[in-house]
Design a protein around this motif. Sequence first.
Motif, PDB file in Angstrom:
ATOM      1  N   UNK A   3      39.851  39.847  39.763  1.00 52.47           N
ATOM      2  CA  UNK A   3      41.151  40.340  40.228  1.00 52.47           C
ATOM      3  C   UNK A   3      42.144  40.513  39.086  1.00 52.47           C
ATOM      4  N   UNK A   4      41.953  39.783  37.949  1.00 54.53           N
ATOM      5  CA  UNK A   4      42.878  39.973  36.833  1.00 54.53           C
ATOM      6  C   UNK A   4      42.623  41.269  36.078  1.00 54.53           C
ATOM      7  N   UNK A   5      41.525  41.980  36.415  1.00 51.43           N
ATOM      8  CA  UNK A   5      41.267  43.288  35.817  1.00 51.43           C
ATOM      9  C   UNK A   5      41.653  44.433  36.755  1.00 51.43           C
ATOM     10  N   UNK A   6      42.242  44.107  37.902  1.00 57.19           N
ATOM     11  CA  UNK A   6      42.616  45.133  38.868  1.00 57.19           C
ATOM     12  C   UNK A   6      43.873  45.845  38.392  1.00 57.19           C
ATOM     13  N   UNK A  81      48.041  40.725  23.246  1.00 58.42           N
ATOM     14  CA  UNK A  81      48.947  40.610  24.386  1.00 58.42           C
ATOM     15  C   UNK A  81      48.194  40.332  25.685  1.00 58.42           C
ATOM     16  N   UNK A  82      46.929  40.759  25.769  1.00 58.42           N
ATOM     17  CA  UNK A  82      46.150  40.498  26.980  1.00 58.42           C
ATOM     18  C   UNK A  82      45.768  39.027  27.123  1.00 58.42           C
ATOM     19  N   UNK A  83      45.919  38.231  26.064  1.00 60.88           N
ATOM     20  CA  UNK A  83      45.635  36.801  26.147  1.00 60.88           C
ATOM     21  C   UNK A  83      46.795  36.003  26.732  1.00 60.88           C
ATOM     22  N   UNK A  86      49.638  36.544  32.882  1.00 59.50           N
ATOM     23  CA  UNK A  86      50.210  37.592  33.731  1.00 59.50           C
ATOM     24  C   UNK A  86      50.417  38.909  32.983  1.00 59.50           C
ATOM     25  N   UNK A  87      49.577  39.158  32.001  1.00 60.00           N
ATOM     26  CA  UNK A  87      49.625  40.415  31.255  1.00 60.00           C
ATOM     27  C   UNK A  87      48.362  41.205  31.584  1.00 60.00           C
ATOM     28  N   UNK A  88      48.530  42.460  31.895  1.00 61.85           N
ATOM     29  CA  UNK A  88      47.412  43.326  32.278  1.00 61.85           C
ATOM     30  C   UNK A  88      46.528  43.616  31.063  1.00 61.85           C
ATOM     31  N   UNK A  89      45.227  43.408  31.223  1.00 59.00           N
ATOM     32  CA  UNK A  89      44.268  43.627  30.137  1.00 59.00           C
ATOM     33  C   UNK A  89      43.823  45.079  30.152  1.00 59.00           C
ATOM     34  N   UNK A  90      44.529  45.924  29.433  1.00 58.68           N
ATOM     35  CA  UNK A  90      44.266  47.356  29.497  1.00 58.68           C
ATOM     36  C   UNK A  90      43.023  47.742  28.697  1.00 58.68           C
TER      37      UNK A  90
END
Length: 220
Positions: A3-6, A81-83, A86-90
């Motif tokens: 869900x954190x990759x959604x 920044x993805x680490x 609550x930051x989106x891992x683009x």
Amino acid sequence: MFENFDPSTNFYMSLNWLMMYFPLILFPYMYWFIPSRIMVMWMIFMKLMYNEFKIISMKKYQSNILIFISLINYLLLLNFSSLMPYIFTITSHMNFNLTLSLSLWLSFMLYGIYNMPYKMLIHLVPLNTPMMLMNFMVLIELISNFIRPWTLAIRLTANLIAGHLLLTLLGTFMSNLFIPFILLMIFIQNLLMILEISMAFIQSYVFSILSILYFSEFKK
């Protein structure tokens, strides 16, 4: 688990993709006559990467190194920044990575076809290839050339997804442990965090160094 990759936030508009412009805010700028420690470290890193890319590139094309320096900075800031929570891992999505790699690869191909079509055809047959294998080698070289943007995108996507999933699984597992085991799991979690930081740097470096290697094949 995934869900954190959604990428979707609501039905009408997804603002998670604005993350691709986030490095423009994070990029360190020079505001003072005396640079800060972060700026000094950033300048040392830029100099190391420039010397590394200069070995691969010819003197005639060294001005193009700035493109690949900007690429490694962009990917590095996105990976770091993805680490954060609550930051989106683009960079863990194929639609972003494939767009980036495909645009670079296609520009290299169009440049080579326009400027040196015969040299590009020569690359399809390696040196000292037996006569019986020439047709087969042309097919293999064509396939290997066309899958380059896919391998760049899949490598970046798979490594970031694997690292984030390990951190998520360990974080979920730690909530069900007793206090003595939690200290051990925190230590393992910190080790994985160090691994993720190094992976963020390594993957951005590999993406950039392979891009400049592909570019170096289409130079006069």
